[in-house]
Design a protein around this motif. Structure first.
Motif: not given
Length: 415
Positions: A74-79, A152-167
């Motif tokens: 669910s978090a990745s869909r919000i992302a 509930r409506d406050a949360l955006p929704d889209g295709a699952a996404f994870i950015d893993d490029g941080a350091s």
């Protein structure tokens, strides 16, 4: 009289105070650092999701119950939804939502999008909250909408996404100081290293188990003490964070949810005592009371002692911990276990080192300074305050204390 900075090397009066054996080594800047951290918070959480996929990650009393797999998806869909709104790496996403499972989803969604979550307490007056959001230069705001449907409506929704490029050295979280501490809350930059180091320190100090810890978190998730020091360490050991938006449900929750650990501020515990009166809960093994530098001055030590005594009666099998810190220290720094003396703040733990500042520093009295891998590098967009509150790698807490030869920190007693 001249101002002196006197360092107090880590000293353990007894083996019990060496709570963690995690590897720490001194960096080129003199700061102790953990040597085996994951590159970013999202990577640590991703590992736990795959390890404990079917375990409950977050339980909201009267609301959702989410496993690690469900929470992560669910978090990745919000992302993904944030990405579709143009949010990307390094952008700021303000989270101003009521406590609950959706808050956790929103927070993690912002992280997974590559953005920097900005924590905004939903109880702040609108004018203060707007000032914080404006100061953070937030690119997107997740707020509660004022109703369950809006929430509930406050949360955006889209295709699952994870950015893993941080350091490790990059900004991962923007926390603001308490409005009661300063006239205008100040943004505190916390890096991935700050967050991961604080998590490692808390897990080691409290000896958190990996066999299914159930932690009733009553601390505000929008503060470092709730988010960084309770939510994230619980996830780091594959535990369950239990949230109760209704304080009247705490007593029932402690029993029905098989709670092992409960964490709150002394003020919150004090307010719950009438509801908990007469209970004896042997299952609870840890009670964690978190205080910050504003409460150090505001809390009556005698009241704190009375609360601790009553909590011992309610939770007779629990280890009682008091953890002190500031937003700038990721909410941690000092800890004590079931201290009998009311003015004791505790020993430094994790990679925390201490110093005193002032004309009497050499005699063990002065302003408390801290440094360590969990100390924020700077204030957000405020070089003047950064310069005034940091001496090299040392952070000025503003608290007057004394430090014993064995490293024990106490409140300064009035003349």
């Amino acid at each position: 009289m001249s101002q002196l900075l006197v360092e107090y090397p880590q000293v353990c009066a007894e083996p019990r105070n060496a709570w963690s054996d995690n590897p720490l080594a001194r960096g080129a800047d003199g700061v102790l650092r953990y040597g085996n951290l994951t590159p970013a918070l999202t990577e640590l959480l991703d590992i736990q999701v795959h390890t404990f996929a079917a375990r409950e990650a977050v339980v909201e009393i009267g609301g959702p119950r989410l496993t690690y797999r469900e929470l992560w998806y669910s978090a990745s869909r919000i992302a993904g939804g944030l990405q579709e709104h143009g949010i990307g790496y390094g952008d700021r996403v303000a989270v101003r939502m009521p406590v609950g499972a959706r808050w956790v989803q929103a927070f993690l969604g912002a992280l997974l999008s590559g953005a920097v979550p900005v924590l905004v307490h939903d109880g702040l007056p609108d004018a203060v909250a707007e000032r914080v959001i404006r100061d953070s230069c937030a690119d997107y705001v997740l707020d509660g909408g004022g109703s369950a449907a809006g929430y509930r409506d406050a949360l955006p929704d889209g295709a699952a996404f994870i950015d893993d490029g941080a350091s490790l050295g990059e900004l991962a979280l923007l926390c603001y100081t308490s409005p009661g501490l300063e006239l205008c809350p100040k943004g505190v930059e916390l890096t991935n290293e700050n967050l991961l180091s604080a998590v490692r320190s808390v897990v080691g100090a409290l000896d958190l188990p990996t066999d299914g810890l159930r932690n009733l978190v009553l601390l505000p998730l929008s503060h470092a003490s709730g988010c960084v020091d309770q939510l994230l360490p619980t996830f780091a050991v594959g535990g369950t964070v239990v949230l109760t938006p209704d304080p009247a449900a705490v007593a029932e929750t402690l029993v029905a949810e098989r709670i092992d650990m409960v964490s709150a501020t002394p003020r919150i515990f004090d307010g719950l005592l009438p509801e908990l009166a007469g209970l004896r809960l042997d299952r609870v093994r840890q009670v964690c009371s978190a205080g910050h530098r504003a409460e150090l001055a505001a809390t009556d030590p005698a009241t704190s002692d009375a609360v601790a005594t009553t909590l011992r009666e309610i939770f007779p099998e629990a280890r009682q911990w008091s953890v002190w810190g500031a937003t700038e220290t990721s909410g941690i720094g000092l800890a004590r276990e079931d201290a009998a003396t009311r003015d004791i703040l505790g020993f430094a733990f994790g990679g925390t080192e201490l110093a005193l500042w002032g004309p009497e520093a050499e005699t063990g009295h002065g302003e408390l300074l801290c440094r360590g891998p969990h100390i924020a590098p700077r204030y957000w967009n405020d070089p003047q305050t950064t310069e005034s509150r940091f001496t090299g790698t040392w952070f000025h807490t503003g608290n007057q204390v004394s430090i014993d030869p064995d490293g024990l920190v106490r409140r300064a007693t009035p003349d």
